[in-house]
Design a protein around this motif. Structure first.
Motif, short mmCIF file in Angstrom:
data_model
loop_
_atom_site.label_atom_id
_atom_site.label_comp_id
_atom_site.label_asym_id
_atom_site.label_seq_id
_atom_site.Cartn_x
_atom_site.Cartn_y
_atom_site.Cartn_z
N PRO A 135 0.83 -1.22 0.00
CA PRO A 135 0.00 0.00 0.00
C PRO A 135 0.85 1.26 0.00
O PRO A 135 2.05 1.23 0.30
N LEU A 136 0.19 2.37 -0.33
CA LEU A 136 0.79 3.70 -0.16
C LEU A 136 0.18 4.32 1.08
O LEU A 136 -1.05 4.25 1.27
N ILE A 137 1.02 4.91 1.90
CA ILE A 137 0.53 5.54 3.13
C ILE A 137 0.39 7.04 2.88
O ILE A 137 1.33 7.68 2.40
N GLY A 144 1.40 20.12 4.98
CA GLY A 144 1.07 19.48 3.70
C GLY A 144 0.90 17.98 3.83
O GLY A 144 0.78 17.45 4.94
N ARG A 145 0.86 17.31 2.68
CA ARG A 145 0.67 15.86 2.69
C ARG A 145 1.68 15.21 1.76
O ARG A 145 2.19 15.83 0.84
N ARG A 146 1.96 13.91 2.01
CA ARG A 146 2.86 13.17 1.12
C ARG A 146 2.50 11.70 1.18
O ARG A 146 1.90 11.22 2.17
N LEU A 147 2.89 10.98 0.11
CA LEU A 147 2.67 9.54 0.05
C LEU A 147 3.97 8.83 0.41
O LEU A 147 5.04 9.22 -0.06
N ILE A 148 3.85 7.80 1.23
CA ILE A 148 5.03 7.02 1.62
C ILE A 148 4.75 5.57 1.23
O ILE A 148 3.73 5.00 1.64
N ALA A 149 5.64 4.97 0.45
CA ALA A 149 5.49 3.55 0.13
C ALA A 149 5.62 2.76 1.43
O ALA A 149 6.43 3.12 2.30
N PHE A 150 4.83 1.69 1.57
CA PHE A 150 4.90 0.92 2.83
C PHE A 150 6.34 0.46 3.09
O PHE A 150 6.80 0.43 4.23
N SER A 151 7.06 0.12 2.03
CA SER A 151 8.45 -0.36 2.19
C SER A 151 9.37 0.72 2.77
O SER A 151 10.48 0.43 3.19
N GLU A 152 8.89 1.98 2.80
CA GLU A 152 9.73 3.09 3.28
C GLU A 152 9.28 3.62 4.64
O GLU A 152 9.81 4.62 5.11
N ILE A 153 8.29 3.00 5.26
CA ILE A 153 7.71 3.62 6.47
C ILE A 153 8.51 3.31 7.74
O ILE A 153 8.49 4.08 8.69
N GLU A 172 -3.66 3.32 1.06
CA GLU A 172 -4.36 2.92 -0.16
C GLU A 172 -3.79 1.58 -0.63
O GLU A 172 -2.60 1.48 -0.95
N LEU A 173 -4.66 0.58 -0.67
CA LEU A 173 -4.23 -0.77 -1.07
C LEU A 173 -4.73 -1.04 -2.49
O LEU A 173 -5.95 -1.08 -2.73
#
Ligand SMILES: Cc1cc2nc3c(=O)[nH]c(=O)nc-3n(C[C@H](O)[C@H](O)[C@H](O)COP(=O)(O)OP(=O)(O)OC[C@H]3O[C@@H](n4cnc5c(N)ncnc54)[C@H](O)[C@@H]3O)c2cc1C
Length: 286
Positions: A135-137, A144-153, A172-173
């Motif tokens: 998923p994307l977090i 502001g906002r940003r998307l974090i790949a699950f592999s990067e959390i 988001e899955l």
């Protein structure tokens, strides 16, 4: 262990904007979702007088919304809500299975997916399933906002890559198309409930028409500081047939991606052998 919880200021924002503003003013404040991790720290006197920002009034962050190609799960969705969601059950059964192993019913009713991730325990039981679903977090802060790949959390034991004042809003899955040929979730613990994992695994396998591996995703928890995908084994098996030799090599390669330790719950040796057995049985289709 009990400690002196001391006095704590608890803020109860009614909107996401108010919550983010509170965290901007006080970046060391602690968000509180279900409280199943945080209250244990509070009870042990470990919050050190830090202000708590209770997120429970942000009801929109508990929603699970299905779209054409993905589902968006609010950070405040509980482990129980995930198990009850028709779309999550249909599309992400490994996550449902993982949520069903968290603590017991009381913890599943209060504990949230966002809290599980932000707590970043090496033994977080939803992480292998999330690692294979990729998923994307969605993270938000006052700026502001940003998307974090699950592999990067995850940044390490109990550490995330979230910045001070930043919250997990949702995940988001993406739906898996085509659907996997084979899938696995397995938690190995001392008991069926209220057990912290010795090893926890999730796997997805796509075979092509000739029976060769189109794609393998396999993740393990509790065997390294953070959840691990078995990248070496995944790469090695791509395009290969699953036979005794290729499966044995994949199990050997598993050691490249995990680093289990001896601790109060298990031993390095046990965790390694169980992890190999789980991978072998999955690849053999047992
Ligand atoms: C008896 C017991 C059994 C348990 N069993 C298991 C188990 O089997 N498997 C397992 O994985 N876990 C288990 N847990 C741990 C816990 O229940 C889960 O990690 C749960 O998902 C935490 O969610 P929460 O909403 O309660 O988090 P909280 O306690 O509210 O918060 C946890 C951490 O996340 C932060 N946080 C919360 N929400 C957000 C957000 N939206 N954005 C940014 N930061 C946030 C908080 O500041 C805190 O640092 C257990 C806990 C207990 C007490």
């Amino acid at each position: 262990m009990r400690g002196d919880p001391g006095a704590t200021t608890v803020l109860r924002p009614a909107t996401p904007r108010q919550a983010l503003d509170a965290l901007r003013r006080e970046p060391r404040a602690l968000p509180l979702a279900g409280g199943t991790d945080l209250m244990v720290s509070w009870n042990a006197g470990l919050l050190g007088g830090r202000t708590v920002v209770d997120l429970s009034r942000l009801r929109s962050w508990a929603a699970i919304r299905s779209g054409r190609e993905s589902v968006v799960v609010g950070a405040l969705a509980t482990h129980a809500a995930l198990q009850e969601s028709a779309v999550v059950r249909r599309e992400f059964p490994l996550l449902v299975a993982a949520c069903a192993t968290i603590g017991a019913v009381q913890i599943q009713n209060r504990g949230t997916i966002g809290g599980n991730i932000a707590n970043a325990s090496p033994a977080g039981d939803t992480f292998p399933a999330l690692a294979v679903y990729e998923p994307l977090i969605q993270a938000v802060s006052a700026s502001g906002r940003r998307l974090i790949a699950f592999s990067e959390i995850f940044a390490g034991v109990k550490k995330t890559t979230l910045c001070p004042g930043e919250l997990i809003e949702s995940l988001e899955l993406p739906f898996l198309r085509p659907k996997p040929s084979r899938q696995l979730f397995r938690k190995v613990g001392t008991r069926a409930a209220q057990a912290i994992s010795k090893t926890v695994a999730a796997g997805l396998l796509w075979l092509d028409k000739k029976g060769t591996v189109a794609e393998l995703r396999f993740a393990l928890g509790s065997v390294a500081p953070t959840v691990r995908r078995l990248s070496a084994a995944e790469r090695f098996l791509a395009g290969k047939r699953l036979d005794a030799d290729s499966i044995a090599e994949a199990c050997r390669l598993l050691e490249k991606d995990i680093s289990p330790i001896d601790d109060i719950r298990s031993t390095r040796h046990y965790r390694l052998e169980v992890s190999k057995n789980l991978l072998r049985q999955f690849l053999e289709g047992r």
